[in-house]
Scaffold this active site. Structure first.
Site, PDB file in Angstrom:
ATOM      1  CB  SER A  19      17.017  -5.297  16.388  1.00 31.51           C
ATOM      2  OG  SER A  19      16.872  -5.068  17.772  1.00 31.51           O
ATOM      3  CE1 TYR A  41      17.458 -10.501  17.430  1.00 36.85           C
ATOM      4  CE2 TYR A  41      17.597  -8.522  18.780  1.00 36.85           C
ATOM      5  CZ  TYR A  41      16.971  -9.258  17.794  1.00 36.85           C
ATOM      6  OH  TYR A  41      15.872  -8.743  17.160  1.00 36.85           O
TER       7      TYR A  41
END
Length: 342
Positions: free
Chosen positions: A128, A153
């Site tokens: 990501s 995350y």
């Protein structure tokens, strides 16, 4: 025909990748746990587009279930793995951290073990843009340090890259990590800005605009993402041996390991994004201006030179064209949502 395992096949990117692979004649083994982080019905509706196709097989499995994951790899012996399943969401990780350790850490270990035991030819997995965290230098480059994540995350995605490198080094598994930059398009996630803003505008509700709209995102259309992923499949990474001091480039290794950014390379101001969406919908948005939220970054901007050099990746879809395609899909799908709600 290749046997390709796609995790998160009922998810946004996983659905589109699976659909294109099937069109190309490959056998796709899809898995997803169909969790309720967002609409399970949307996930089932995506699957309904895939399941009639003869080369598609689906199993509802949780990544964190070791026994079930071992069975999946043993039963199907995939040649290629495209790992897109994960617990997503930056803000959700502030309230539900254990969901991220279960899926993104324990689950990823099960993927790596499956690839090791089956001698998978190529593992392509989702990282990501959030791994860049507190980095200030733009555009974000895979040669930059990513040791300052701003959310759990992001930290789990960075951990995935480290875990993949370890298995690539120890067992020779060719691993390619892709740092996705703000993917949008038809069948997109309801928790992402494109869907969330569209739904609110159509319902006459205000939209939350963080940092008073002073943010930029490298919005990347789904078709461009799929093109990049599929271009990489036949190009398993090779050990980097040309430069004896290879450690100066953290995106490569003496193991068969590689990291790429995959984005649009054209960041868009959030307020222009909203203005364009308003034009596509023919409606104005009520804006609820709010401060920057914990875990958010002000700007994302992908340096994609290495991916372009490796496989010729070049995004083709403008934000105006991409948002119009999303709105066209949303307006055709929304009656289904309303019928389900009734």
């Amino acid at each position: 025909m290749r046997r390709i395992l796609v995790t998160g096949a009922a998810g946004f990117i996983g659905y589109h990748v699976s659909h294109t692979l099937l069109q190309q004649g490959h056998a796709v083994i899809g898995m997803d746990n169909l969790n309720d982080y967002y609409s399970v019905q949307l996930k089932r509706d995506r699957l309904a587009q895939l399941q009639p196709q003869p080369n598609f097989t689906f199993h509802k499995i949780d990544l964190a279930n070791r026994a079930h994951m071992e069975w999946l790899f043993t039963a199907y012996q995939p040649e290629i793995v495209i790992h897109l399943a994960a617990q997503a969401g930056v803000r959700y990780s502030l309230q539900n951290p254990h969901a991220y350790t279960d899926s993104n850490l324990v689950g990823f270990l099960h993927i790596l073990e499956g690839c090791r035991n089956c001698q998978v030819e190529h593992l392509v997995y989702a990282s990501s843009s959030s791994v860049y965290g507190a980095n200030q230098k733009q555009p974000f480059s895979t040669q930059h340090n990513v040791d300052h994540p701003l959310s759990l995350y992001a930290a789990t995605k960075k951990a995935n890259e480290l875990m993949a490198h370890t298995y690539s080094h120890l067992y020779g598994i060719p691993c390619t990590g892709l740092r996705f930059f703000t993917v949008y398009g038809p069948w997109g996630r309801p928790d992402m800005a494109t869907y969330k803003f569209t739904e609110a505008i159509m319902s006459g509700r205000p939209i939350d605009v963080y940092n008073n709209g002073k943010m930029r995102r490298d919005f990347t259309y789904i078709d461009d993402i799929v093109d990049g992923v599929l271009r990489l499949l036949p190009h398993a990474p090779q050990p980097h041996t040309a430069d004896p001091d290879w450690t100066t480039d953290p995106s490569t290794s003496q193991a068969p390991f590689r990291i790429y950014n995959i984005g649009n390379n054209q960041p868009v101001d959030l307020l222009y994004f909203i203005e364009t969406l308003e034009d596509c919908l023919g409606r104005s948005a009520q804006k609820n201006l709010m401060p920057l939220q914990p875990g958010d970054v002000l700007e994302t901007y992908a340096d994609i030179d290495s991916l372009t050099e490796a496989v010729g990746f070049q995004p083709q879809t403008s934000i105006e064209e991409g948002l119009q395609r999303f709105v066209d899909w949303y307006l055709s799908y929304r009656p289904m949502e309303q019928a389900i709600a009734c």
